[in-house]
Design an enzyme around this catalytic site. Sequence first.
Site, mmCIF file in Angstrom:
data_model
loop_
_atom_site.group_PDB
_atom_site.id
_atom_site.type_symbol
_atom_site.label_atom_id
_atom_site.label_comp_id
_atom_site.label_asym_id
_atom_site.label_seq_id
_atom_site.Cartn_x
_atom_site.Cartn_y
_atom_site.Cartn_z
ATOM 1 N N ASP A 338 32.920 36.228 36.885
ATOM 2 C CA ASP A 338 32.883 36.471 38.322
ATOM 3 C C ASP A 338 31.550 37.125 38.683
ATOM 4 O O ASP A 338 30.947 37.809 37.856
ATOM 5 C CB ASP A 338 34.052 37.389 38.694
ATOM 6 C CG ASP A 338 33.997 37.838 40.144
ATOM 7 O OD1 ASP A 338 33.909 36.966 41.018
ATOM 8 O OD2 ASP A 338 34.034 39.054 40.383
ATOM 9 N N ASP A 527 37.033 41.385 37.699
ATOM 10 C CA ASP A 527 37.493 42.755 37.932
ATOM 11 C C ASP A 527 38.339 42.913 39.182
ATOM 12 O O ASP A 527 38.778 44.008 39.505
ATOM 13 C CB ASP A 527 36.300 43.718 38.025
ATOM 14 C CG ASP A 527 35.522 43.554 39.323
ATOM 15 O OD1 ASP A 527 35.605 42.473 39.933
ATOM 16 O OD2 ASP A 527 34.839 44.508 39.728
ATOM 17 N N ASP A 531 40.482 37.494 40.940
ATOM 18 C CA ASP A 531 40.197 36.927 39.616
ATOM 19 C C ASP A 531 41.460 36.760 38.771
ATOM 20 O O ASP A 531 41.414 36.139 37.704
ATOM 21 C CB ASP A 531 39.219 37.827 38.849
ATOM 22 C CG ASP A 531 37.878 37.968 39.555
ATOM 23 O OD1 ASP A 531 37.405 36.959 40.100
ATOM 24 O OD2 ASP A 531 37.328 39.081 39.564
#
Length: 638
Positions: A338, A527, A531
């Site tokens: 990410d 995080d 996600d």
Amino acid sequence: MSAACGCEHEPVTRVDEESEEAERPWWRDRGIMVPVFSGAAFLTGLVLEWSNLDVPALVLFWIGLLLGASTFTPGAIRKLFKGKLGIGLLMTISAVGAVILGYVEEAAALAFLYSIAEALEDKAMDRARGGLRALLKLVPETATIRRDGVSVEIGAKDLAVGQIMLVRPGERIATDGIVRSGRSSLDTSAITGESIPVEVEPGDAVSAGAINTAGALEVETTAAGTDNSLTTIVELVEQAQTEKGERARLADRIARPLVPGVLVLAALVALIGSLFGDPELWITRALVVLVAASPCALAISVPLTVVAAIGAASKFGVIIKSGAVFERFGTVRHVAVDKTGTLTRNEPAVTAVLTADGVTEVQALAWAAALEQHSTHPLAAAITAAAPGVPAAAGVTEQAGHGVDGTVDGVGITVGSPRWLDPGRLGDRVAGLEEQGMTVVIVHRDGSPVAAIGVRDELRPEVPEVVRTLAAQGIGMTMLTGDNARTARALAAQAGIGDVRAELRPADKSTAIGELSQAGSVAMIGDGINDAPALAAADIGIAMGATGSDAAIESADVAFTGHDLRLIPRAFDHARRGRRIINQNIVLSLLIIIALLPLALFGVLGLAAVVLVHEVAEVIVILNGLRAARTRTPRLES
């Protein structure tokens, strides 16, 4: 050890209850001293036998036999009554048979070597849990709270949410909280592995176990003393240490049919051999076959290696939830990551200021900040923080999605998006900033464009070297982000990432993981809550920051306690090394069985020789597995 081995351990108890036993000196540990005395009696018996003192030697052999057998025979008998056949039972039958045949010396050797191997494994498990015990020690036993204006000391476990906790310089924070007064710096190295102290002020979140290095802090607790970020980490490690990986289950699957199979084989050897030859000879060989085919080395080697490696990983800030995860970790060949909050700091900052003639950067930032301080837009805080001084503004109004206007020093100021405010002559340069991945804010004064401010969530400084190091390890990388494609490509170019997939929804990230998985094992690093689907879909889901999004943590297989991305190549290097050790132990354990069985069956090796080879080999795989408890830092590519 596995159930198939007949010598499995009880489930791991709370580590705080184990600490006293684990720290006990070895000479006060019965688990070590009984095998030691068994060995001393056996070796002394050998010396007396060589001195032709047969009766004292026989007494010492019996002492060594009984001491050694006491460590595994009672457990083997209990399991037999529960319908479980294990290695301890094989060893017990072999020892009893050897005694019946008059081989007390060989029986004593078997009992001693098997008991010392068991003791070594127990100590190895304790050593592997050392990192977890160290984590628990980070929590102080007491904490000071404010109650009715008075400081009161209470047990850390009695802390409740909403209390005001006083943390003096040099003290550890007992539970998670938010700073309400005071400024200081915290040493979080023991928790996150980050060596640079973290500056905190009112409003900042702090974690249990951090050391207050400067001024006194008043912290409002956001978690109970028994349920905070540190206890969560401990629970994850405990879970990992009690769960076996796929290869450990493979060892069990091999050992489970092997134990009754060996018993049947030994019975057939004894029966058929007795029909066509000397019964004593073939019963003896049957006993030797029992010992030779014992898969205890196989059952010990894999779980021990996994537990040792997981314990070691926790010491440098990588929490692995299970043995199965650890083993898959070593097979990963591609990483999806990410962008926001993982590759970037998740802290937008002003990175460029363009101005028209006659306007300085300081003036432009001051005018913009005067209005932005009244805005709730995420970019407003970045502009306000960058301004050296913020003048007062009047008549401020905000138009959602466009910008803010008002009056500063009697002059009309408007701040907003280039899609709302004309950048004028700054247009070409504004486009250049946007190509670099910045979000641009235009500043108008009296209706004319006078400045453009570029804001960007900056890349973490270690990202480029991490990408290069992963590439050197043969691991590819893909960026997955919900951000616009232009910003994503700009940051990816800085990082050195070639594969960029932008403007993705959470479900799209999960789909992308599925596509990447078709080419091999994939890890996803993120995080945030968005996600979570991708973390769950990946072969290995890695959550950055074990105190971050609950959804990310629950969906992930691995959690990094800090945000330093250099943990990624280090974790992969550690997992691959552990996997190599597991493979070595599996091969070695199977070779031991394959080699000893025919040698025992055809009488090439006697009972004493087989016992010695088998148990020494067991010690070797234990010592080899312990190598997984050592950590190293891979060389980062510059």
